[in-house]
Design a protein around this motif. Structure first.
Motif, short mmCIF file in Angstrom:
data_model
loop_
_atom_site.label_atom_id
_atom_site.label_comp_id
_atom_site.label_asym_id
_atom_site.label_seq_id
_atom_site.Cartn_x
_atom_site.Cartn_y
_atom_site.Cartn_z
N LEU A 164 32.47 56.31 27.65
CA LEU A 164 32.97 57.66 26.99
C LEU A 164 31.89 58.15 26.40
O LEU A 164 32.43 59.67 26.15
CB LEU A 164 33.64 57.27 25.73
N VAL A 165 30.91 57.68 26.22
CA VAL A 165 29.62 58.34 25.88
C VAL A 165 29.15 59.68 27.06
O VAL A 165 29.23 61.06 26.45
CB VAL A 165 28.31 57.93 24.98
N ALA A 166 29.19 59.61 27.84
CA ALA A 166 28.81 60.60 28.92
C ALA A 166 29.74 60.73 28.98
O ALA A 166 30.12 61.74 30.76
CB ALA A 166 27.97 59.59 29.95
N THR A 167 30.94 61.98 28.72
CA THR A 167 31.84 63.03 28.39
C THR A 167 31.96 64.00 27.89
O THR A 167 31.05 64.24 27.43
CB THR A 167 33.32 62.27 29.20
N ARG A 168 32.33 65.39 28.48
CA ARG A 168 32.44 65.84 27.78
C ARG A 168 33.12 66.24 26.25
O ARG A 168 34.31 65.79 26.23
CB ARG A 168 32.55 67.22 28.17
N PRO A 169 32.13 66.36 25.51
CA PRO A 169 32.84 67.18 24.06
C PRO A 169 33.80 68.01 24.04
O PRO A 169 33.68 68.95 24.86
CB PRO A 169 31.69 67.14 23.14
N PRO A 170 35.06 67.70 23.56
CA PRO A 170 36.33 68.64 23.98
C PRO A 170 36.75 69.86 23.09
O PRO A 170 36.51 71.19 23.47
CB PRO A 170 37.17 67.62 23.42
N GLU A 171 34.91 69.26 22.35
CA GLU A 171 34.85 71.19 20.94
C GLU A 171 34.09 71.93 22.09
O GLU A 171 33.70 73.12 21.95
CB GLU A 171 34.43 70.80 19.82
N ALA A 172 32.86 71.48 22.76
CA ALA A 172 31.98 71.99 23.33
C ALA A 172 31.88 71.30 24.95
O ALA A 172 30.64 71.06 24.89
CB ALA A 172 30.70 72.31 22.83
N PRO A 173 32.75 71.62 25.36
CA PRO A 173 32.81 71.25 27.61
C PRO A 173 31.56 71.70 28.52
O PRO A 173 31.77 71.30 28.98
CB PRO A 173 33.97 71.89 27.80
N TRP A 174 30.55 72.82 27.55
CA TRP A 174 29.62 73.51 28.34
C TRP A 174 28.51 72.63 28.49
O TRP A 174 27.50 73.35 28.78
CB TRP A 174 29.96 75.08 28.10
N VAL A 175 28.52 72.00 27.43
CA VAL A 175 27.16 70.96 27.36
C VAL A 175 26.94 70.63 28.46
O VAL A 175 27.77 70.00 28.80
CB VAL A 175 27.43 70.09 25.70
N ARG A 176 25.60 70.62 28.67
CA ARG A 176 24.38 70.32 29.93
C ARG A 176 23.19 69.45 29.26
O ARG A 176 22.35 70.14 28.94
CB ARG A 176 24.57 70.88 30.85
N PRO A 177 23.02 68.20 29.57
CA PRO A 177 24.86 66.82 30.32
C PRO A 177 25.15 66.89 29.60
O PRO A 177 24.96 66.99 27.75
CB PRO A 177 23.51 66.38 30.92
N PRO A 178 26.43 66.52 29.86
CA PRO A 178 27.57 66.02 28.29
C PRO A 178 27.04 64.80 27.97
O PRO A 178 26.95 64.24 28.46
CB PRO A 178 28.67 65.94 29.86
N LEU A 179 27.48 65.70 26.29
CA LEU A 179 27.46 64.03 25.60
C LEU A 179 28.54 63.63 24.63
O LEU A 179 28.61 65.43 23.95
CB LEU A 179 25.79 63.86 24.70
N ARG A 180 29.39 63.40 24.82
CA ARG A 180 30.89 63.43 23.69
C ARG A 180 30.66 63.60 22.62
O ARG A 180 31.05 64.49 21.58
CB ARG A 180 31.49 62.38 23.90
N SER A 181 29.40 63.35 21.92
CA SER A 181 28.81 62.88 20.16
C SER A 181 28.92 64.53 20.31
O SER A 181 27.28 64.14 19.74
CB SER A 181 27.92 61.99 19.61
N LEU A 182 28.88 65.43 19.57
CA LEU A 182 28.71 66.50 18.93
C LEU A 182 27.52 66.12 17.65
O LEU A 182 26.14 66.94 17.71
CB LEU A 182 29.42 67.73 18.41
N ARG A 183 27.62 65.17 17.26
CA ARG A 183 26.81 64.81 16.38
C ARG A 183 25.43 63.91 15.98
O ARG A 183 24.52 64.05 15.50
CB ARG A 183 28.07 64.10 15.22
N TRP A 184 25.49 63.42 17.65
CA TRP A 184 23.93 63.23 17.60
C TRP A 184 23.48 64.28 18.15
O TRP A 184 22.28 64.19 17.64
CB TRP A 184 24.31 61.89 18.86
N ILE A 185 23.81 65.05 18.72
CA ILE A 185 23.22 66.46 19.86
C ILE A 185 22.67 66.80 19.00
O ILE A 185 21.75 67.54 18.47
CB ILE A 185 24.12 66.99 21.13
#
Length: 237
Positions: free
Chosen positions: A119-140
């Motif tokens: 699940l961590v390696a999926t697109r965050p709903p708030e920012a689906p454009w993040v490349r590569p996808p990481l679901r936790s925007l807090r971590w990014i």
């Protein structure tokens, strides 16, 4: 969600006592336990309600959708990373030490919850454009802030995020797959394209949106391949 088949998911219900308060954290912890046992594809609001001994509709007061539930479970698991005493939230002994500790902390988390980690390696709903996808925007956001505070220019910080997360996700997804985790795409509530949500809590992500959304997959593949071939060449010298 498949209900039929010779191996139907068995739900163990835990009827809350009259004194038990059904709140968001209780639901997220139950959802994480469910995925640990059955996998993310078997998770539905109805099944989670059954596991908690309540009607599914009672969950929606705290978790408005399955996507919101998955977001919450990822952040719940990420809390374990932030609580790991071996992982620093900001560089203390240089950025290399920071990344080294972070990588090992993520690996410990992935191996502790192999069915949740994809699940961590999926697109965050708030920012689906993040490349590569990481679901936790807090971590990014934390990652980018740590590197820019260490002297990385914005472009270099984003490049480091891409290289670091690509390496980690690729390696760890293979590890959890060997432990029986399903690593295919996780279906969303609908197939419609998602728009950017509220990113006010993630200033680094918001500021670097243009860089994070660039598709440099082909160039990054070539660079990584060249680096790998050069490293392999040292083995025969």
């Amino acid at each position: 969600m498949r209900e039929s088949g010779s191996k139907a998911t068995q739900i163990h219900t835990h009827q809350p006592s009259g004194k038990t308060k059904l709140d968001r954290r209780t639901i997220l912890e139950a959802g994480a336990d469910f995925i640990d046992q059955h996998g993310v594809r078997e998770l539905s609001m109805r099944r989670l309600g059954a596991a908690l001994g309540v009607e599914a509709m009672s969950l929606y007061r705290h978790v408005p959708s399955r996507e919101n539930l998955l977001d919450g479970i990822v952040e719940l698991i990420m809390d374990q990373l932030y609580g790991d005493p071996e992982v620093y939230l900001e560089p203390r002994n240089g950025w290399q030490d920071y990344l080294f500790r972070l990588a090992h902390g993520l690996r410990r988390m992935a191996l502790a919850h192999p069915r949740i980690f994809p699940l961590v390696a999926t697109r965050p709903p708030e920012a689906p454009w993040v490349r590569p996808p990481l679901r936790s925007l807090r971590w990014i956001d934390s990652f980018l802030g740590a590197l820019t505070s260490s002297g990385f220019r914005p472009e270099a910080a984003v490049a480091a995020y891409r290289a670091f997360s690509s390496f980690l996700l690729g390696h760890l997804l293979l590890e959890v797959a060997a432990l029986g985790a399903e690593i295919g795409p996780v279906e969303t509530d609908d197939g419609q394209a998602q728009e950017t949500g509220d990113l006010s809590e993630y200033p680094q992500v918001l500021q670097l949106q243009d860089l994070l959304s660039e598709d440099r997959s082909a160039d990054e593949f070539e660079e990584s391949l060249e680096n790998l071939l050069e490293r392999l060449g040292t083995l025969i010298r």
